[in-house]
Motif scaffolding. Structure first.
Motif, PDB file in Angstrom:
ATOM      1  N   ALA A   1       4.076  60.539  30.449  1.00  0.00           N
ATOM      2  CA  ALA A   1       2.762  59.933  30.262  1.00  0.00           C
ATOM      3  C   ALA A   1       2.878  58.497  30.755  1.00  0.00           C
ATOM      4  O   ALA A   1       3.720  57.734  30.286  1.00  0.00           O
ATOM      5  N   LEU A   2       2.054  58.138  31.713  1.00  0.00           N
ATOM      6  CA  LEU A   2       2.128  56.820  32.330  1.00  0.00           C
ATOM      7  C   LEU A   2       0.885  56.034  31.940  1.00  0.00           C
ATOM      8  O   LEU A   2      -0.237  56.422  32.274  1.00  0.00           O
ATOM      9  N   LYS A   3       1.067  54.942  31.207  1.00  0.00           N
ATOM     10  CA  LYS A   3      -0.059  54.134  30.767  1.00  0.00           C
ATOM     11  C   LYS A   3      -0.123  52.868  31.600  1.00  0.00           C
ATOM     12  O   LYS A   3       0.779  52.023  31.555  1.00  0.00           O
ATOM     13  N   LEU A   4      -1.219  52.739  32.387  1.00  0.00           N
ATOM     14  CA  LEU A   4      -1.465  51.553  33.180  1.00  0.00           C
ATOM     15  C   LEU A   4      -2.329  50.627  32.338  1.00  0.00           C
ATOM     16  O   LEU A   4      -3.472  50.944  32.005  1.00  0.00           O
ATOM     17  N   LEU A   5      -1.784  49.487  31.948  1.00  0.00           N
ATOM     18  CA  LEU A   5      -2.442  48.615  30.982  1.00  0.00           C
ATOM     19  C   LEU A   5      -3.548  47.804  31.639  1.00  0.00           C
ATOM     20  O   LEU A   5      -3.388  47.288  32.747  1.00  0.00           O
ATOM     21  N   SER A   6      -4.650  47.704  30.940  1.00  0.00           N
ATOM     22  CA  SER A   6      -5.804  46.971  31.447  1.00  0.00           C
ATOM     23  C   SER A   6      -5.737  45.523  30.997  1.00  0.00           C
ATOM     24  O   SER A   6      -5.448  45.224  29.841  1.00  0.00           O
ATOM     25  N   THR A   7      -6.039  44.597  31.900  1.00  0.00           N
ATOM     26  CA  THR A   7      -6.098  43.186  31.543  1.00  0.00           C
ATOM     27  C   THR A   7      -7.533  42.733  31.308  1.00  0.00           C
ATOM     28  O   THR A   7      -7.769  41.571  30.987  1.00  0.00           O
ATOM     29  N   GLY A   8      -8.489  43.637  31.482  1.00  0.00           N
ATOM     30  CA  GLY A   8      -9.883  43.293  31.217  1.00  0.00           C
ATOM     31  C   GLY A   8     -10.491  42.365  32.254  1.00  0.00           C
ATOM     32  O   GLY A   8     -11.569  41.819  32.059  1.00  0.00           O
ATOM     33  N   GLY A   9      -9.802  42.160  33.361  1.00  0.00           N
ATOM     34  CA  GLY A   9     -10.302  41.242  34.378  1.00  0.00           C
ATOM     35  C   GLY A   9      -9.454  41.376  35.629  1.00  0.00           C
ATOM     36  O   GLY A   9      -8.872  42.425  35.896  1.00  0.00           O
ATOM     37  N   PRO A  10      -9.338  40.314  36.420  1.00  0.00           N
ATOM     38  CA  PRO A  10      -8.533  40.372  37.642  1.00  0.00           C
ATOM     39  C   PRO A  10      -7.073  40.671  37.329  1.00  0.00           C
ATOM     40  O   PRO A  10      -6.596  40.438  36.227  1.00  0.00           O
ATOM     41  N   SER A  11      -6.389  41.195  38.328  1.00  0.00           N
ATOM     42  CA  SER A  11      -4.972  41.485  38.154  1.00  0.00           C
ATOM     43  C   SER A  11      -4.201  40.220  37.813  1.00  0.00           C
ATOM     44  O   SER A  11      -4.555  39.116  38.239  1.00  0.00           O
ATOM     45  N   LEU A  12      -3.161  40.384  37.031  1.00  0.00           N
ATOM     46  CA  LEU A  12      -2.319  39.249  36.685  1.00  0.00           C
ATOM     47  C   LEU A  12      -1.536  38.800  37.909  1.00  0.00           C
ATOM     48  O   LEU A  12      -1.257  39.586  38.812  1.00  0.00           O
ATOM     49  N   ASP A  13      -1.161  37.524  37.927  1.00  0.00           N
ATOM     50  CA  ASP A  13      -0.284  37.107  39.004  1.00  0.00           C
ATOM     51  C   ASP A  13       1.088  37.731  38.791  1.00  0.00           C
ATOM     52  O   ASP A  13       1.421  38.193  37.697  1.00  0.00           O
ATOM     53  N   ASP A  14       1.889  37.733  39.846  1.00  0.00           N
ATOM     54  CA  ASP A  14       3.167  38.449  39.801  1.00  0.00           C
ATOM     55  C   ASP A  14       4.055  37.955  38.663  1.00  0.00           C
ATOM     56  O   ASP A  14       4.714  38.750  37.980  1.00  0.00           O
TER      57      ASP A  14
ATOM     58  N   GLU B   1      10.467  53.224  30.348  1.00  0.00           N
ATOM     59  CA  GLU B   1      10.619  51.987  31.109  1.00  0.00           C
ATOM     60  C   GLU B   1       9.260  51.327  31.287  1.00  0.00           C
ATOM     61  O   GLU B   1       8.213  51.918  31.023  1.00  0.00           O
ATOM     62  N   ALA B   2       9.289  50.071  31.733  1.00  0.00           N
ATOM     63  CA  ALA B   2       8.079  49.317  32.022  1.00  0.00           C
ATOM     64  C   ALA B   2       8.177  48.788  33.442  1.00  0.00           C
ATOM     65  O   ALA B   2       9.264  48.562  33.976  1.00  0.00           O
ATOM     66  N   GLY B   3       7.025  48.584  34.061  1.00  0.00           N
ATOM     67  CA  GLY B   3       6.992  48.072  35.423  1.00  0.00           C
ATOM     68  C   GLY B   3       5.662  47.431  35.714  1.00  0.00           C
ATOM     69  O   GLY B   3       4.828  47.239  34.828  1.00  0.00           O
ATOM     70  N   VAL B   4       5.434  47.087  36.989  1.00  0.00           N
ATOM     71  CA  VAL B   4       4.193  46.453  37.416  1.00  0.00           C
ATOM     72  C   VAL B   4       3.661  47.185  38.625  1.00  0.00           C
ATOM     73  O   VAL B   4       4.405  47.514  39.559  1.00  0.00           O
ATOM     74  N   HIS B   5       2.355  47.471  38.617  1.00  0.00           N
ATOM     75  CA  HIS B   5       1.687  48.117  39.752  1.00  0.00           C
ATOM     76  C   HIS B   5       0.417  47.346  40.057  1.00  0.00           C
ATOM     77  O   HIS B   5      -0.476  47.252  39.215  1.00  0.00           O
ATOM     78  N   ALA B   6       0.323  46.771  41.265  1.00  0.00           N
ATOM     79  CA  ALA B   6      -0.864  46.039  41.711  1.00  0.00           C
ATOM     80  C   ALA B   6      -1.295  44.991  40.680  1.00  0.00           C
ATOM     81  O   ALA B   6      -2.474  44.849  40.373  1.00  0.00           O
ATOM     82  N   GLY B   7      -0.321  44.290  40.133  1.00  0.00           N
ATOM     83  CA  GLY B   7      -0.626  43.242  39.176  1.00  0.00           C
ATOM     84  C   GLY B   7      -0.926  43.727  37.774  1.00  0.00           C
ATOM     85  O   GLY B   7      -1.301  42.925  36.908  1.00  0.00           O
ATOM     86  N   GLN B   8      -0.751  45.018  37.514  1.00  0.00           N
ATOM     87  CA  GLN B   8      -1.016  45.570  36.195  1.00  0.00           C
ATOM     88  C   GLN B   8       0.289  46.148  35.618  1.00  0.00           C
ATOM     89  O   GLN B   8       0.938  46.977  36.265  1.00  0.00           O
ATOM     90  N   PRO B   9       0.688  45.721  34.414  1.00  0.00           N
ATOM     91  CA  PRO B   9       1.876  46.324  33.800  1.00  0.00           C
ATOM     92  C   PRO B   9       1.627  47.793  33.458  1.00  0.00           C
ATOM     93  O   PRO B   9       0.495  48.198  33.193  1.00  0.00           O
ATOM     94  N   TYR B  10       2.683  48.571  33.485  1.00  0.00           N
ATOM     95  CA  TYR B  10       2.568  49.971  33.071  1.00  0.00           C
ATOM     96  C   TYR B  10       3.762  50.355  32.211  1.00  0.00           C
ATOM     97  O   TYR B  10       4.822  49.719  32.258  1.00  0.00           O
ATOM     98  N   LEU B  11       3.567  51.391  31.406  1.00  0.00           N
ATOM     99  CA  LEU B  11       4.624  51.949  30.568  1.00  0.00           C
ATOM    100  C   LEU B  11       4.765  53.432  30.891  1.00  0.00           C
ATOM    101  O   LEU B  11       3.766  54.155  30.965  1.00  0.00           O
ATOM    102  N   ALA B  12       5.992  53.872  31.074  1.00  0.00           N
ATOM    103  CA  ALA B  12       6.283  55.293  31.217  1.00  0.00           C
ATOM    104  C   ALA B  12       6.800  55.794  29.878  1.00  0.00           C
ATOM    105  O   ALA B  12       7.777  55.269  29.347  1.00  0.00           O
ATOM    106  N   MET B  13       6.107  56.794  29.310  1.00  0.00           N
ATOM    107  CA  MET B  13       6.396  57.243  27.953  1.00  0.00           C
ATOM    108  C   MET B  13       6.601  58.750  27.902  1.00  0.00           C
ATOM    109  O   MET B  13       6.230  59.483  28.824  1.00  0.00           O
ATOM    110  N   GLU B  14       7.176  59.170  26.806  1.00  0.00           N
ATOM    111  CA  GLU B  14       7.316  60.582  26.488  1.00  0.00           C
ATOM    112  C   GLU B  14       5.936  61.240  26.488  1.00  0.00           C
ATOM    113  O   GLU B  14       4.973  60.714  25.932  1.00  0.00           O
ATOM    114  N   LEU B  15       5.816  62.386  27.143  1.00  0.00           N
ATOM    115  CA  LEU B  15       4.557  63.124  27.182  1.00  0.00           C
ATOM    116  C   LEU B  15       4.491  64.044  25.971  1.00  0.00           C
ATOM    117  O   LEU B  15       5.301  64.954  25.823  1.00  0.00           O
ATOM    118  N   ILE B  16       3.536  63.776  25.083  1.00  0.00           N
ATOM    119  CA  ILE B  16       3.385  64.546  23.847  1.00  0.00           C
ATOM    120  C   ILE B  16       2.244  65.541  23.998  1.00  0.00           C
ATOM    121  O   ILE B  16       1.145  65.170  24.398  1.00  0.00           O
TER     122      ILE B  16
END
Length: 373
Positions: free
Chosen positions: A36-49, A75-90
């Motif tokens: 399960a991959l959660k791409l976190l929303s910043t509610g606005g423009p992408s964060l700077d790197d 694990e955690a990472g960044v995609h197009a200025g948005q952090p993401y979390l890779a999680m166990e798929l329940i």
């Protein structure tokens, strides 16, 4: 249109979307495992790197957590200025749908709370996610075959900012009796939805099978909270949709720490919005005071109260009216709403939702012991 790839993951489909971001079913191209991959929303423009990398590093600490009742973060990472979390798929149900009296699986045997391990032992258990056989594998298999358990794992409550989630402004997040339901707009679009909970009758809410499931689930949530609080984390947005139950009746706590990410994001909080789900907020969270594990315990009390009575302890048409009630009034006695409810569970719920943190249970371990009496 979802992205085709996020970091080393190939996106397969969208599972759901909510205030904290969008969840995808994805394939790890390195191991061929689904996550399960959660791409976190910043509610606005992408964060700077730099800011995005900082947040990703903060979330990497979640990958060090390992507990049977906490969703595993890989694990955690960044995609197009948005952090993401890779999680166990329940694969499972939210707590509310797991305890929905309209489901037909309430007759299946339920592990009795007395059979659970002591909390101190379970907190040190190995990272063994549901490998032990359940109390009735045939019953669980039957539930899986008839579609009771499906991929609505990431359905969420209506967003806190949506006034339609309050009575009188719409019925997307409430049933006719005032018991909040899962907003169908937040469900996985390609997965079959469980039926909306019917108006519960008190006799159905008190059925021994359901009460056994409720008590066992609460004990498991206490174990999860004891674990994350012991690691210095506060969930901040505990609610039924952040508690999943899989087809082995294993409870998983998810999305802890995401509310802090939203609260720390100036792009979201610049207009003064509170972060969290109003119905479950502790008084100190409404007042913007420092939070600790007792705030999560308040939220747990709200969950227990409404699952026992069929309605939340405080009910209002607007957020401000709800906050006023939470801060200034006492909820109706639970046993006045449910005359034949469990007295011990009612006492636990009322103590959890006391307005002053010092008047509540102080730790999840204490709640566990009280529920076990």
């Amino acid at each position: 249109m979802p992205p085709k790839a996020i970091g080393p993951y190939r996106v397969l489909e969208t599972l759901g979307s909510g205030g904290a971001g969008t969840v995808y079913r994805a394939l790890d191209r390195r191991s061929n495992d689904e996550v399960a991959l959660k791409l976190l929303s910043t509610g606005g423009p992408s964060l700077d790197d730099r800011a995005a990398r900082r947040l990703a590093r903060e979330f990497e600490t979640l990958a060090d957590l390992s507990h049977p009742n906490v969703v595993k973060v890989f694990e955690a990472g960044v995609h197009a200025g948005q952090p993401y979390l890779a999680m166990e798929l329940i694969e499972g149900l939210t707590l509310r749908h797991y305890l929905d009296v309209s489901f037909n699986d309430l007759h299946t045997p339920t592990p009795t709370p007395a059979s659970r391990f002591p909390l101190t032992l379970r907190r040190t258990a190995d990272d063994d996610f549901g490998s032990e056989d359940g109390p009735d594998d045939d019953a669980d298999d039957a539930s899986e075959d008839d579609g009771t358990f499906d991929l609505n794992a990431f359905a969420e409550e209506a967003p806190s900012e949506d006034l339609a989630s309050f009575h009188g402004a719409g019925d997307d997040d409430s049933d006719s009796d005032g018991m909040p339901g899962v907003d169908p707009r937040r469900a996985a679009p390609r997965a079959p939805q469980p039926p909306r909970p019917a108006t519960p009758k008190m006799a159905d809410l008190n059925r021994p099978e359901r009460m056994g499931k409720l008590k066992d689930a609460m004990l498991q949530v206490c174990e999860a909270l004891a674990y994350i609080h012991g690691h210095g984390l506060v969930h901040r947005d505990l609610k039924p949709s952040n508690i999943m139950v899989d087809d082995d009746r294993q409870v998983r706590l998810m999305d802890f720490g995401l509310a802090k990410f939203l609260a720390d994001d100036a792009g979201i909080t610049a207009d003064g919005k509170l972060v969290g789900t109003y119905r479950y907020m502790a008084p100190e969270q409404i007042l913007g005071e420092p939070l600790d594990g007792r705030s999560d315990l308040y939220s747990l009390g709200v969950i227990l109260y409404e699952l026992m009575s069929g309605r939340p302890p405080f009910d209002a048409k607007t957020p401000h009216e709800l906050w006023r009630q939470v801060l200034e009034t006492e909820p109706p006695p639970l046993l006045a709403l449910n005359l034949h409810g469990d007295p011990q569970l009612a006492r636990v719920a009322h103590r959890l939702i006391r307005k002053e943190p010092d008047d509540r249970f102080q730790t999840a371990e204490e709640v566990y012991e009280a529920l076990s009496e």
